[in-house]
Scaffold this active site. Structure first.
Site, PDB file in Angstrom:
ATOM      1  N   ARG A  45      73.095  36.846  58.071  1.00  0.00           N
ATOM      2  CA  ARG A  45      74.122  37.821  58.496  1.00  0.00           C
ATOM      3  C   ARG A  45      74.736  37.453  59.842  1.00  0.00           C
ATOM      4  O   ARG A  45      75.812  37.886  60.183  1.00  0.00           O
ATOM      5  CB  ARG A  45      73.469  39.212  58.606  1.00  0.00           C
ATOM      6  CG  ARG A  45      73.566  39.990  57.313  1.00  0.00           C
ATOM      7  CD  ARG A  45      73.131  41.399  57.538  1.00  0.00           C
ATOM      8  NE  ARG A  45      71.819  41.426  58.209  1.00  0.00           N
ATOM      9  CZ  ARG A  45      71.050  42.494  58.285  1.00  0.00           C
ATOM     10  NH1 ARG A  45      71.459  43.624  57.767  1.00  0.00           N
ATOM     11  NH2 ARG A  45      69.894  42.464  58.885  1.00  0.00           N
ATOM     12  N   VAL A 132      51.194  36.579  51.019  1.00  0.00           N
ATOM     13  CA  VAL A 132      49.901  37.237  51.262  1.00  0.00           C
ATOM     14  C   VAL A 132      49.198  36.560  52.427  1.00  0.00           C
ATOM     15  O   VAL A 132      48.867  35.371  52.363  1.00  0.00           O
ATOM     16  CB  VAL A 132      48.995  37.185  50.007  1.00  0.00           C
ATOM     17  CG1 VAL A 132      47.649  37.840  50.296  1.00  0.00           C
ATOM     18  CG2 VAL A 132      49.671  37.867  48.827  1.00  0.00           C
ATOM     19  N   GLY A 134      50.028  35.458  55.373  1.00  0.00           N
ATOM     20  CA  GLY A 134      50.671  34.423  56.199  1.00  0.00           C
ATOM     21  C   GLY A 134      50.084  33.036  56.023  1.00  0.00           C
ATOM     22  O   GLY A 134      50.118  32.467  54.929  1.00  0.00           O
ATOM     23  N   GLY A 187      56.491  44.782  70.229  1.00  0.00           N
ATOM     24  CA  GLY A 187      57.051  44.052  69.077  1.00  0.00           C
ATOM     25  C   GLY A 187      56.010  43.689  68.034  1.00  0.00           C
ATOM     26  O   GLY A 187      56.297  42.959  67.090  1.00  0.00           O
ATOM     27  N   LYS A 205      50.156  43.205  48.804  1.00  0.00           N
ATOM     28  CA  LYS A 205      49.389  41.950  48.839  1.00  0.00           C
ATOM     29  C   LYS A 205      48.189  42.028  47.884  1.00  0.00           C
ATOM     30  O   LYS A 205      47.864  41.058  47.198  1.00  0.00           O
ATOM     31  CB  LYS A 205      48.936  41.673  50.271  1.00  0.00           C
ATOM     32  CG  LYS A 205      50.129  41.415  51.207  1.00  0.00           C
ATOM     33  CD  LYS A 205      49.728  41.467  52.667  1.00  0.00           C
ATOM     34  CE  LYS A 205      50.921  41.305  53.589  1.00  0.00           C
ATOM     35  NZ  LYS A 205      50.635  41.613  54.988  1.00  0.00           N
TER      36      LYS A 205
HETATM   37  N1  HSE Z   1      53.653  43.577  58.696  1.00  0.00           N
HETATM   38  C1  HSE Z   1      52.591  42.762  58.182  1.00  0.00           C
HETATM   39  C2  HSE Z   1      51.370  42.903  59.064  1.00  0.00           C
HETATM   40  C3  HSE Z   1      52.921  41.303  58.088  1.00  0.00           C
HETATM   41  O1  HSE Z   1      51.381  43.675  60.020  1.00  0.00           O
HETATM   42  O2  HSE Z   1      50.361  42.284  58.766  1.00  0.00           O
HETATM   43  C4  HSE Z   1      53.877  41.023  56.991  1.00  0.00           C
HETATM   44  O3  HSE Z   1      53.343  41.413  55.760  1.00  0.00           O
END
Ligand code: HSE
Length: 436
Positions: A45, A132, A134, A187, A205
């Site tokens: 975007r 799932v 990371g 953040g 997940k």
């Molecule tokens: N928001 C997720 C977390 C990461 O806090 O683990 C992305 O799925």
């Protein structure tokens, strides 16, 4: 094929990480994949925004069709997230003959069945290791490394935001709202944190993991979900005193042909490995009949960890294409039309012991009223605590039950809630004392 030509949808945090990795490790990736992984085009975007990367010849466009409909791309990496417009963009990319790699857990958990069927019919791959946990390589481990096992239990910490909040509450003795606001400021938590703290992200997940582990259809709606909004400092403190930690645990257990699927706060022994998974870290534990328990631990989110998983899928794809394999390993371990529909265990039949927290008026006879209701439903207590606070009207009353069913606890709590001396709905946390 002399290179894998990549188009990317989305250029946010993860997109930046993927571009960075592809550009930084060009030679290494080419060596491992057997061909260069060439980032050709990114649709976003905000094409003008400076991401602090030297993109060389990569085209950055505001037009998604330049990726979805392009003739000069082999694979589309979807990093926009959410269902709209990604479901349409991913479907169209596959209809146009492109492979797709995504980090989108909601899309796979809720629409995976239709998307994998489409991928199969179009002869393209749809891969999702980054969806799932990371960087934690659990998808590949489940469908390949543990493929020889009958799996009966998967559990883990699949949401870093919740794990961070619960860790901070315990370590600093702070209330939930305070830690959440602080995490948002730093953040770590989204401005709208409900997907994380209401257990939806972890349930997405878990739906994906259980489809691969148990060969059952992806069915997010059948997961029993409860988030962490109600966990109080009182619960955290009592858990510590009793030798437990509270974790938002995602759990899938196959027992007597019934599948238990839940995401909820659980007390785990504070000396267990799952209790030691702290802060933003994720971990998945898998129990297989031959392997025993294996544990996968690491960073479940963020620019570089998520990029690591996305690029692993790109390498896998390139390796398959190089040897002319359409798809060596099915995305969900078996072809989607071989998935079954395992019956789900009725939540009320689940056995276990429970921690109960009540807010009661501190006056004679209250405890007797409560215990008589528990006796009526054959619920036996292993511990009961009330710290005197005679200067206030309401005091927390904490109890721990012996093994019982959730059905019994549920009816007993309904009755207890109706007592005049009980000032708030009772809160209950299951105790999982046997986890590794
Ligand atoms: N928001 C997720 C977390 C990461 O806090 O683990 C992305 O799925």
């Amino acid at each position: 094929m002399d290179a894998l030509r990549i188009g990317m949808l989305g250029f946010g945090t993860v997109g930046r990480g993927v571009a960075d990795l592809l550009l930084t490790h060009q030679e290494l990736l080419s060596h491992r994949a057997g061909m260069p992984l060439r980032l050709v085009r990114i649709a976003t975007r905000n094409p003008e925004k400076d991401r602090g990367l030297s993109l060389g010849g990569v085209e950055v466009t505001g037009n998604v069709n330049r990726v979805v409909e392009a003739k000069d791309l082999d694979v589309v990496v979807e990093l926009i997230g959410g269902i709209i417009p990604t479901r349409d963009l991913v479907s169209r990319s596959m209809e146009n003959g492109k492979h797709v790699i995504t980090a989108n857990k909601a899309l796979i958990a809720e629409f995976g069945t239709e998307l994998f069927a489409m991928a199969h019919s179009r002869g393209v791959q749809l891969n999702f290791e980054a969806a799932v946990a990371g960087a934690v390589p659990v998808i590949k481990a489940l469908r390949e490394s543990l493929a020889g096992n009958r799996i009966d239990l998967i559990y883990g910490i699949l949401n870093g935001t919740c794990n961070y909040i619960l860790t901070e509450m315990r370590e600093k003795g702070l209330p939930f709202q305070h830690v959440l606001a602080d995490a948002q400021e730093k953040g770590f938590a989204e401005a709208d944190p409900s997907f994380d703290i209401d257990g939806i992200d972890a349930a997405h997940k878990l739906a994906i993991l259980s489809a691969i582990a148990f060969g059952t259809h992806l069915d997010f709606s059948r997961i029993n979900k409860e988030g962490i909004r109600q966990v109080s400092s009182v619960d955290i403190a009592w858990a510590s005193e009793m030798g437990y930690r509270i974790k938002l645990l995602a759990l899938a257990r196959l027992q007597d042909g019934l599948l238990e699927l839940s995401v909820r706060p659980v007390m785990v022994p504070d000396r267990s490995m799952v209790a030691a998974v702290e802060g933003v870290f994720n971990a998945v534990f898998v129990h297989g009949d031959f392997a025993g328990t294996t544990m996968f631990h690491g960073r479940g989110a963020g620019e570089r960890p998520t990029a690591s998983a996305v690029v692993a899928d790109l390498i896998d794809l390139a390796r398959d294409l190089r040897v002319g394999s359409r798809k060596r390993v099915p995305s969900l371990s078996v072809p989607v039309h071989h998935l079954c529909n395992l019956p789900i265990q009725n939540a009320s039949q689940r056995q276990g012991s429970f921690y109960l927290r009540l807010a009661v008026i501190d006056r004679p006879g209250v405890l007797a009223e409560i215990t008589s209701i528990l006796t009526k439903y054959s619920i036996s207590l292993s511990a009961i605590h009330q710290k005197g606070q005679s200067h206030v009207d309401a005091v927390p009353l904490v109890m721990v039950t012996h093994e019982t069913t959730e059905a019994r606890i549920g009816v007993a709590m309904d009755e207890i809630e109706r007592l005049d001396s009980v000032l708030e709905p009772p809160y209950m946390i299951r105790i999982e004392a046997q986890l590794a």
